[in-house]
Design a protein around this motif. Structure first.
Motif, PDB file in Angstrom:
ATOM      1  N   ASN A   1      25.160   5.886  -2.946  1.00 18.98           N
ATOM      2  CA  ASN A   1      25.998   6.041  -1.763  1.00 18.98           C
ATOM      3  C   ASN A   1      27.230   6.885  -2.066  1.00 18.98           C
ATOM      4  OD1 ASN A   1      27.038   5.028   0.984  1.00 18.98           O
ATOM      5  ND2 ASN A   1      28.669   4.398  -0.392  1.00 18.98           N
ATOM      6  N   THR A   2      27.703   6.864  -3.319  1.00 18.40           N
ATOM      7  CA  THR A   2      28.996   7.448  -3.675  1.00 18.40           C
ATOM      8  C   THR A   2      28.998   8.967  -3.706  1.00 18.40           C
ATOM      9  OG1 THR A   2      29.517   5.495  -4.984  1.00 18.40           O
ATOM     10  CG2 THR A   2      30.789   7.479  -5.445  1.00 18.40           C
ATOM     11  N   TRP A   3      27.967   9.574  -4.309  1.00 19.30           N
ATOM     12  CA  TRP A   3      28.032  11.003  -4.574  1.00 19.30           C
ATOM     13  C   TRP A   3      28.049  11.869  -3.325  1.00 19.30           C
ATOM     14  CZ3 TRP A   3      29.858  12.431  -8.932  1.00 19.30           C
ATOM     15  CH2 TRP A   3      29.649  11.663 -10.074  1.00 19.30           C
ATOM     16  N   LEU A   4      27.465  11.408  -2.242  1.00 19.20           N
ATOM     17  CA  LEU A   4      27.539  12.177  -1.000  1.00 19.20           C
ATOM     18  C   LEU A   4      28.650  11.681  -0.091  1.00 19.20           C
ATOM     19  CD1 LEU A   4      23.840  12.929  -0.006  1.00 19.20           C
ATOM     20  CD2 LEU A   4      25.463  14.334  -1.292  1.00 19.20           C
ATOM     21  N   ALA A   5      29.216  10.500  -0.383  1.00 19.69           N
ATOM     22  CA  ALA A   5      30.329   9.986   0.423  1.00 19.69           C
ATOM     23  C   ALA A   5      31.646  10.619   0.000  1.00 19.69           C
ATOM     24  CB  ALA A   5      30.404   8.467   0.296  1.00 19.69           C
TER      25      ALA A   5
ATOM     26  N   ASP B   1       0.814  -1.220   0.000  1.00 22.22           N
ATOM     27  CA  ASP B   1       0.000   0.000   0.000  1.00 22.22           C
ATOM     28  C   ASP B   1       0.846   1.267   0.000  1.00 22.22           C
ATOM     29  OD1 ASP B   1      -2.361  -1.513   0.128  1.00 22.22           O
ATOM     30  OD2 ASP B   1      -2.217  -1.648   2.324  1.00 22.22           O
ATOM     31  N   ILE B   2       2.163   1.122   0.009  1.00 22.72           N
ATOM     32  CA  ILE B   2       3.074   2.262   0.152  1.00 22.72           C
ATOM     33  C   ILE B   2       3.916   2.410  -1.114  1.00 22.72           C
ATOM     34  CG2 ILE B   2       4.988   3.202   1.524  1.00 22.72           C
ATOM     35  CD1 ILE B   2       3.946   1.537   3.891  1.00 22.72           C
ATOM     36  N   PRO B   3       4.023   3.635  -1.652  1.00 23.27           N
ATOM     37  CA  PRO B   3       4.874   3.839  -2.829  1.00 23.27           C
ATOM     38  C   PRO B   3       6.357   3.825  -2.458  1.00 23.27           C
ATOM     39  CG  PRO B   3       3.981   5.937  -2.106  1.00 23.27           C
ATOM     40  CD  PRO B   3       3.333   4.875  -1.242  1.00 23.27           C
ATOM     41  N   VAL B   4       7.200   3.639  -3.472  1.00 25.43           N
ATOM     42  CA  VAL B   4       8.651   3.579  -3.278  1.00 25.43           C
ATOM     43  C   VAL B   4       9.321   4.608  -4.163  1.00 25.43           C
ATOM     44  CG1 VAL B   4      10.732   2.155  -3.558  1.00 25.43           C
ATOM     45  CG2 VAL B   4       8.615   1.115  -2.698  1.00 25.43           C
ATOM     46  N   VAL B   5      10.293   5.336  -3.587  1.00 22.60           N
ATOM     47  CA  VAL B   5      11.130   6.240  -4.374  1.00 22.60           C
ATOM     48  C   VAL B   5      12.574   5.781  -4.221  1.00 22.60           C
ATOM     49  CG1 VAL B   5      11.499   7.951  -2.532  1.00 22.60           C
ATOM     50  CG2 VAL B   5      11.640   8.662  -4.924  1.00 22.60           C
ATOM     51  N   SER B   6      13.342   5.863  -5.311  1.00 22.08           N
ATOM     52  CA  SER B   6      14.734   5.417  -5.268  1.00 22.08           C
ATOM     53  C   SER B   6      15.541   6.180  -6.314  1.00 22.08           C
ATOM     54  CB  SER B   6      14.810   3.912  -5.538  1.00 22.08           C
ATOM     55  OG  SER B   6      16.118   3.418  -5.326  1.00 22.08           O
ATOM     56  N   GLY B   7      16.856   6.267  -6.078  1.00 28.10           N
ATOM     57  CA  GLY B   7      17.761   6.928  -7.017  1.00 28.10           C
ATOM     58  C   GLY B   7      17.804   8.433  -6.881  1.00 28.10           C
ATOM     59  N   ILE B   8      17.350   8.975  -5.773  1.00 28.02           N
ATOM     60  CA  ILE B   8      17.205  10.435  -5.668  1.00 28.02           C
ATOM     61  C   ILE B   8      18.545  11.168  -5.579  1.00 28.02           C
ATOM     62  CG2 ILE B   8      14.896  10.271  -4.661  1.00 28.02           C
ATOM     63  CD1 ILE B   8      16.110  10.887  -1.934  1.00 28.02           C
ATOM     64  N   ILE B   9      19.618  10.491  -5.177  1.00 24.97           N
ATOM     65  CA  ILE B   9      20.952  11.127  -5.162  1.00 24.97           C
ATOM     66  C   ILE B   9      21.941  10.243  -5.917  1.00 24.97           C
ATOM     67  CG2 ILE B   9      20.714  12.574  -3.104  1.00 24.97           C
ATOM     68  CD1 ILE B   9      21.864  10.305  -1.433  1.00 24.97           C
ATOM     69  N   ARG B  10      21.463   9.613  -7.005  1.00 28.73           N
ATOM     70  CA  ARG B  10      22.268   8.618  -7.707  1.00 28.73           C
ATOM     71  C   ARG B  10      23.178   9.210  -8.774  1.00 28.73           C
ATOM     72  NH1 ARG B  10      21.709   4.642 -11.834  1.00 28.73           N
ATOM     73  NH2 ARG B  10      22.671   2.661 -11.198  1.00 28.73           N
ATOM     74  N   THR B  11      23.063  10.504  -9.060  1.00 25.97           N
ATOM     75  CA  THR B  11      23.946  11.165 -10.010  1.00 25.97           C
ATOM     76  C   THR B  11      24.552  12.403  -9.366  1.00 25.97           C
ATOM     77  OG1 THR B  11      22.214  12.616 -10.920  1.00 25.97           O
ATOM     78  CG2 THR B  11      22.480  10.439 -11.940  1.00 25.97           C
ATOM     79  N   GLN B  12      25.621  12.891  -9.996  1.00 23.70           N
ATOM     80  CA  GLN B  12      26.262  14.097  -9.478  1.00 23.70           C
ATOM     81  C   GLN B  12      25.289  15.264  -9.470  1.00 23.70           C
ATOM     82  OE1 GLN B  12      29.378  16.850 -11.527  1.00 23.70           O
ATOM     83  NE2 GLN B  12      30.572  15.290 -10.449  1.00 23.70           N
ATOM     84  N   LYS B  13      24.500  15.394 -10.558  1.00 23.59           N
ATOM     85  CA  LYS B  13      23.563  16.514 -10.630  1.00 23.59           C
ATOM     86  C   LYS B  13      22.554  16.464  -9.497  1.00 23.59           C
ATOM     87  CE  LYS B  13      20.210  18.848 -13.629  1.00 23.59           C
ATOM     88  NZ  LYS B  13      19.557  18.879 -14.958  1.00 23.59           N
ATOM     89  N   ARG B  14      22.001  15.276  -9.236  1.00 27.42           N
ATOM     90  CA  ARG B  14      20.997  15.183  -8.174  1.00 27.42           C
ATOM     91  C   ARG B  14      21.617  15.362  -6.788  1.00 27.42           C
ATOM     92  NH1 ARG B  14      18.814  11.345 -11.804  1.00 27.42           N
ATOM     93  NH2 ARG B  14      19.334   9.475 -10.604  1.00 27.42           N
ATOM     94  N   ALA B  15      22.867  14.950  -6.619  1.00 27.17           N
ATOM     95  CA  ALA B  15      23.555  15.211  -5.344  1.00 27.17           C
ATOM     96  C   ALA B  15      23.742  16.707  -5.143  1.00 27.17           C
ATOM     97  CB  ALA B  15      24.906  14.500  -5.324  1.00 27.17           C
TER      98      ALA B  15
END
Length: 535
Positions: A292-296, A50-64
């Motif tokens: 995990n990489t772009w903010l690490a 019943d719950i939506p899922v979001v993923s990949g929100i910081i997966r690129t340099q631009k989004r980070a």
């Protein structure tokens, strides 16, 4: 910046950095679809949940960069440094949206949460984006990001094999024979993810660092069943205790930031006492490894700059490369004075994990600079694999060489790196992450309207779960199977039913894992055995 998690998602939409998938999608396809997408994905209808899922929100340099409210990637490092130098203590509030629904005790059911699997070799559904807050009676608060492998409706593991403050707190509790309470906040702004991901010294409040990065206090609220705070803006919060079981239960395998599959870990168990959530929560699944990489990586920039400053080196620029997984390789430009080249190298090597002919295995593309660098990062031990040969003939055009008289052949140092897999190392350590269902779940189909069919068997009552559990047990008695193989074998059931059946086997203490992380029967010849010492 007072932006919350949902406002950040809306900003991604407005920047055309997120795609909404509104048709039904099988949860087993989420990870590979995110891997194929050049945008973050919001799955509005996940079959069986019943719950939506979001993923990949910081997966690129631009989004980070967008996440941190910056205009360039290099600004992220400066924001992190500001958070370290000018922390803002968190502010406690009385109410929070995630208190709208509170489930405690027998009402706790993690299997109702849309927790995806990721790679083929994963040990099961895994919570990846939980900001964990804990407290030691003497050492104070600590925040971090840890993975939780779901085992039963109210039981997980916690991956704390690596020495860090969280492991120290859990070990101290284990030695005292008491549980270690933790709060797990899921669906938080990347500010809090970055702050909690920074490895701060004992006694330093990572949420204060997050506040410094944000430029405003992080709002916390007290939990319902444990004496700990959690993040007020979270979509979902798990209130739990690390049980004093020691590092004795099989955990994993996991896809790591190295872009490789990690091995089977031994970890403690975690009992979830309460789940609090919004009436219409959004589940955030952090996608490994790039999310995990772009903010690490910026945390490495900060560590390098500190090392350079201590050595009296003036840094011009730094590039912590993607080929080194954002952790191990750095290109550093300095405004050089005599002798500082060597000093800078030595100083940089003191900054966390920082590690030139290169010998590589045949699976490495020698024409791909990132691939070659990745081999150096993941397959080299400096004391054994790096050879420095002084006094070798060098090319006169090498600008790092001392000036020599005309006609004199210059000499210099040459570095050789053996970046091959060493003898005696298990081959499974180098199994690359390969997302389940990548051969059939294609993002282009879904963006054009493809919908996954409902499984033929949609019921998940106790009788169905018990019957399926018996079938699974018979299947793995002879040959251990990866979790994803079991899920595929019984794809005519909803994924949640399969998870519940495996959860029943775990509850009945019939389920175990072999050394490669495959499901097997507990006590069988295939079963992995814990190490002699548990921590």
């Amino acid at each position: 910046m007072q932006e919350n998690f949902r406002q950040f998602l809306e900003r991604l939409r407005s920047e055309n950095e997120m795609t909404d998938i509104r048709q039904p999608v099988d949860i087993r396809h989420i990870a590979t679809l995110v891997d194929q997408s050049d945008k973050a994905l919001f799955f509005h209808k996940v079959i069986g949940y019943d719950i939506p899922v979001v993923s990949g929100i910081i997966r690129t340099q631009k989004r980070a960069v967008l996440a941190m409210g910056c205009t360039t990637y290099s600004e992220i490092e400066h924001k992190l440094q500001r958070g370290i130098d000018q922390p803002i203590p968190p502010r406690y509030v009385e109410t929070a949206p995630h208190k709208q629904l509170i489930r405690t005790g027998a009402e706790v059911d993690l299997l109702k949460l849309p927790i995806p699997m990721s790679s083929i070799y994963d040990g099961g559904p895994m919570i990846t984006a939980g900001v964990v807050i804990t407290r030691d009676p003497e050492l104070g608060l600590n925040s971090g990001i840890y993975r939780f492998l779901v085992k039963e409706k109210n039981l997980t593991g916690i991956d704390i094999v690596t020495p860090n403050n969280m492991r120290l707190f859990a070990q101290r509790a284990f030695e005292a024979g008491r549980p270690c309470p933790i709060s797990i906040s899921i669906g938080t702004h990347p500010f809090e993810i970055m702050g909690s991901g920074f490895r701060a010294p004992l006694g330093v409040d990572e949420m204060a660092i997050a506040g410094g990065i944000r430029g405003a206090a992080v709002e916390l609220i007290q939990c319902e069943t444990i004496d700990l705070p959690c993040i007020a803006d979270a979509e979902i919060v798990l209130e739990a205790e690390i049980l004093p079981t020691g590092w004795t239960w099989p955990e994993g395998r996991f896809g790591e930031f190295t872009r490789l599959m990690g091995g089977l870990h031994w970890n403690p168990l975690v009992r979830v006492k309460a789940v609090t959530m919004r009436k219409n929560p959004i589940y955030y699944a952090l996608h490994m490894p790039w999310e995990n990489t772009w903010l690490a990586a910026p945390t490495r920039y900060t560590a390098i700059r500190r090392a350079m400053k201590s050595a009296g080196i003036q840094v011009k620029d730094i590039n912590v490369t993607l080929g080194g997984c954002g952790f191990w390789h750095a290109v550093i430009s300095i405004k050089k004075q005599a002798g500082e080249g060597k000093n800078a190298m030595l100083a940089a090597l003191t900054a966390q994990d920082l590690k030139h002919v290169v010998i590589v295995d045949e699976d490495i593309d020698v024409h791909n600079a990132m691939d070659v660098e990745w081999a150096i990062a993941t397959r080299v031990q400096g004391d054994k694999d790096i050879v420095i040969i002084p006094g070798a003939r060098a090319k006169p055009l090498d600008p790092s060489l001392a000036v020599t008289p005309p006609g004199v052949v210059p000499t210099g140092a040459k570095v050789g790196i053996d970046a091959t897999i060493g003898e005696g190392i298990p081959q499974e350590r180098f199994e690359r992450i390969a997302y389940a269902y990548a051969d059939r779940a294609k993002i282009a189909d879904y963006t054009q309207g493809k919908a996954d069919p409902e499984p033929a068997k949609s019921t998940a009552d106790d009788k169905t779960v018990a019957t399926l559990a018996s079938e699974i047990l018979k299947l793995i008695e002879k040959t251990p199977m990866y979790y994803s193989e079991i899920a595929e074998k019984f794809a005519d059931h909803q994924f949640q039913t399969v998870v519940r059946a495996l959860g029943k086997l775990h509850t009945d203490e019939k389920l175990w894992q072999d050394p490669r992380g495959r499901m097997c029967v507990r006590g069988s010849a295939h079963a992995a055995k814990p190490p002699v010492k548990s921590f």
